[in-house]
Scaffold this active site. Structure first.
Site, PDB file in Angstrom:
ATOM      1  N   TYR A   3       0.828  -1.213   0.000  1.00 50.50           N
ATOM      2  CA  TYR A   3       0.000   0.000   0.000  1.00 50.50           C
ATOM      3  C   TYR A   3       0.863   1.265   0.000  1.00 50.50           C
ATOM      4  CZ  TYR A   3      -4.422  -2.428   1.092  1.00 50.50           C
ATOM      5  OH  TYR A   3      -5.542  -3.217   1.069  1.00 50.50           O
ATOM      6  N   ASP A  28      -0.479 -18.415   1.774  1.00 50.33           N
ATOM      7  CA  ASP A  28      -1.476 -19.320   1.188  1.00 50.33           C
ATOM      8  C   ASP A  28      -1.785 -20.465   2.161  1.00 50.33           C
ATOM      9  OD1 ASP A  28       1.164 -20.079   0.755  1.00 50.33           O
ATOM     10  OD2 ASP A  28       0.815 -20.967  -1.215  1.00 50.33           O
ATOM     11  N   ASP A  51     -10.207 -10.334   6.592  1.00 54.90           N
ATOM     12  CA  ASP A  51     -11.578 -10.614   6.141  1.00 54.90           C
ATOM     13  C   ASP A  51     -11.915 -12.086   6.400  1.00 54.90           C
ATOM     14  OD1 ASP A  51     -11.953  -8.009   5.245  1.00 54.90           O
ATOM     15  OD2 ASP A  51     -12.904  -8.650   3.366  1.00 54.90           O
ATOM     16  N   LYS A 104       5.689 -14.642   2.388  1.00 59.60           N
ATOM     17  CA  LYS A 104       5.581 -15.289   1.072  1.00 59.60           C
ATOM     18  C   LYS A 104       6.969 -15.293   0.451  1.00 59.60           C
ATOM     19  CE  LYS A 104       3.404 -17.307  -2.241  1.00 59.60           C
ATOM     20  NZ  LYS A 104       2.819 -18.666  -2.101  1.00 59.60           N
ATOM     21  N   ASP A 113      -4.661  -7.639   5.132  1.00 56.41           N
ATOM     22  CA  ASP A 113      -5.964  -7.161   4.669  1.00 56.41           C
ATOM     23  C   ASP A 113      -6.835  -8.362   4.304  1.00 56.41           C
ATOM     24  OD1 ASP A 113      -8.029  -5.530   3.599  1.00 56.41           O
ATOM     25  OD2 ASP A 113      -7.216  -5.870   1.588  1.00 56.41           O
TER      26      ASP A 113
HETATM   27  C1  IPM Z   1      -9.652  -2.686   5.217  1.00 55.37           C
HETATM   28  C2  IPM Z   1     -10.308  -2.347   3.926  1.00 55.37           C
HETATM   29  C3  IPM Z   1      -9.522  -1.321   3.148  1.00 55.37           C
HETATM   30  C4  IPM Z   1      -8.147  -1.841   2.873  1.00 55.37           C
HETATM   31  C5  IPM Z   1     -10.255  -0.953   1.864  1.00 55.37           C
HETATM   32  C6  IPM Z   1     -11.522  -0.190   2.152  1.00 55.37           C
HETATM   33  C7  IPM Z   1      -9.399  -0.249   0.879  1.00 55.37           C
HETATM   34  O1  IPM Z   1     -10.508  -3.485   3.163  1.00 55.37           O
HETATM   35  O2  IPM Z   1      -9.503  -1.797   6.066  1.00 55.37           O
HETATM   36  O3  IPM Z   1      -9.296  -3.835   5.418  1.00 55.37           O
HETATM   37  O4  IPM Z   1      -7.905  -2.602   1.964  1.00 55.37           O
HETATM   38  O5  IPM Z   1      -7.248  -1.452   3.592  1.00 55.37           O
HETATM   39 MG    MG Z   2      -9.911  -5.238   4.106  1.00 54.37          MG
END
Ligand code: IPM
Ligand code: MG
Length: 358
Positions: A138, A222, A250, A189, A246
């Protein structure tokens, strides 16, 4: 009496609904405790602001935020504004200059919540993911040339610095050390990414020497998805790069029952700048305005903010109130398979705060 200045930035979509609920809960908590004050100022920055002004936040926005003790953030993203504009214009425009390099994401299966994994009890899944939040994938390095031509090229360069990797590793080892199991998994990785990720592994091993009481191991990202799914009890504290974490966070949120529950702290551990607290979920335009957004992620986020401010008893009281609410299936919002509204969950949490005499 301690008094804290909180900047609330609800942002877009359900961000507005959940932050409104979170601010109500914070005020109830301050009233119940009587030992601290919260002075909350709300900023209307985000995609609507962008449509009116051409920028996601005013030019002096960051200067303004510097005067606050913490930032309570909702979500950004709108169907009619490109995602990279909303992200870089607000969330990353705050995280990166404020050097909030440690993004901390606890995951647990809260009482009353059923995760999707068979044979996994709540005690089997209790993790904290530490996400490197200032560089890596990022970093914003790259570019495009020869636009529209067949030879068009685009680069997206990951940046790993010794300083950046060392500080996130130290943060993660310290956090692992503070938790009962003293167990850290370093996600990597380095089999395929042979420069940055190999340095990442080397620095992990160097930092580990300063934490002899922390047991640690290394896991390719992975394979990590499989381990999280098949052996969740083998994990405790996890550290990963910006993009890897990230994705893994999720997955973690889904395995714990819902993205609507998961909290985040974007920390500047040195406290040179305010830290920012936000639910993991996004703006969720599909359910915006229906009053059914799950506010639990935003409430749990508030516990992290209170802890960072040094108000541990209030943070614990709020967590108990949240757990009382999740334990009652009639207070589950649709993301959890229930029919409760944001209002009902908020009222229940406020009632639990007032009724909590611990
Ligand atoms: C998170 C989100 C953000 C990220 C998005 C909204 C760009 O997915 O905070 O995990 O990827 O950082
Ligand atoms: Mg995210």
């Amino acid at each position: 009496m301690n008094s804290y200045k909180i900047a609330a930035i609800p942002g877009d979509g359900i961000g507005k609904e959940v932050i409104a609920a979170g601010v109500e809960v914070l005020h109830a908590l301050a009233a119940r405790d009587g030992s601290f004050r919260l002075d909350v100022e709300t900023f209307d920055w985000g995609s609507d602001y962008y449509k009116a002004h051409g920028v996601m936040m005013p030019e002096n926005g960051r200067e303004t935020l510097k005067g606050f003790d913490a930032i309570y953030f909702g979500a950004v993203g709108a169907p009619d504004v490109p995602d990279h504009v909303t992200l870089w214009g607000l969330r990353l425009a705050i995280c990166q200059p404020f050097d909030q390099y440690a993004n901390v994401r606890p995951t647990r299966i809260l009482p009353g919540i059923e995760g999707p994994l068979r044979n996994v009890a709540a005690r089997d899944l209790d993790w904290v993911i530490v996400r490197e939040n200032s560089e890596g994938e990022y970093a914003g390095q790259g570019g495009r040339s020869h636009r529209g031509l067949p030879e068009e090229v685009a680069t997206e360069v990951s940046i790993f610095t010794r300083a950046g990797v060392t500080r996130i590793m130290r943060y993660a080892f310290r956090l692992a050390q503070s938790r009962p199991r003293k167990l850290l998994t370093v996600v990597t990785k380095s089999n395929a990414q042979r420069h940055g990720m190999v340095m990442w592994d080397e620095i992990a091993a160097e930092v580990a020497r300063d934490f002899p009481d922390v047991t640690w191991d290394k896991m390719l990202v992975d394979a990590m998805t499989m381990r999280m799914t098949l052996k969740p009890q083998s994990l405790d504290t996890i550290v990963a790069t910006n993009l890897h974490a990230d994705i893994l966070s999720d997955l973690a949120a889904a395995l714990a029952g819902s993205l609507g529950i998961a909290p985040t702290a974007n920390l500047n551990p040195e406290r040179n700048f305010p830290s920012m607290f936000e639910p993991i979920h996004g703006s969720a335009f599909d359910i915006t305005g229906k009053g059914i957004a799950n506010p639990v992620g935003t409430f749990w986020t508030a516990t992290m903010m209170l802890e960072h401010l040094g108000e541990k008893p209030a943070a614990e009281r709020l967590m108990r109130a949240i757990e009382r609410a999740t334990a009652d299936p009639s207070l589950h919002t649709p993301d959890l398979g229930g029919q409760a509204t944001t209002r009902q969950v908020t009222d229940a949490v406020i009632a639990a705060i007032h009724g909590d005499n611990a």
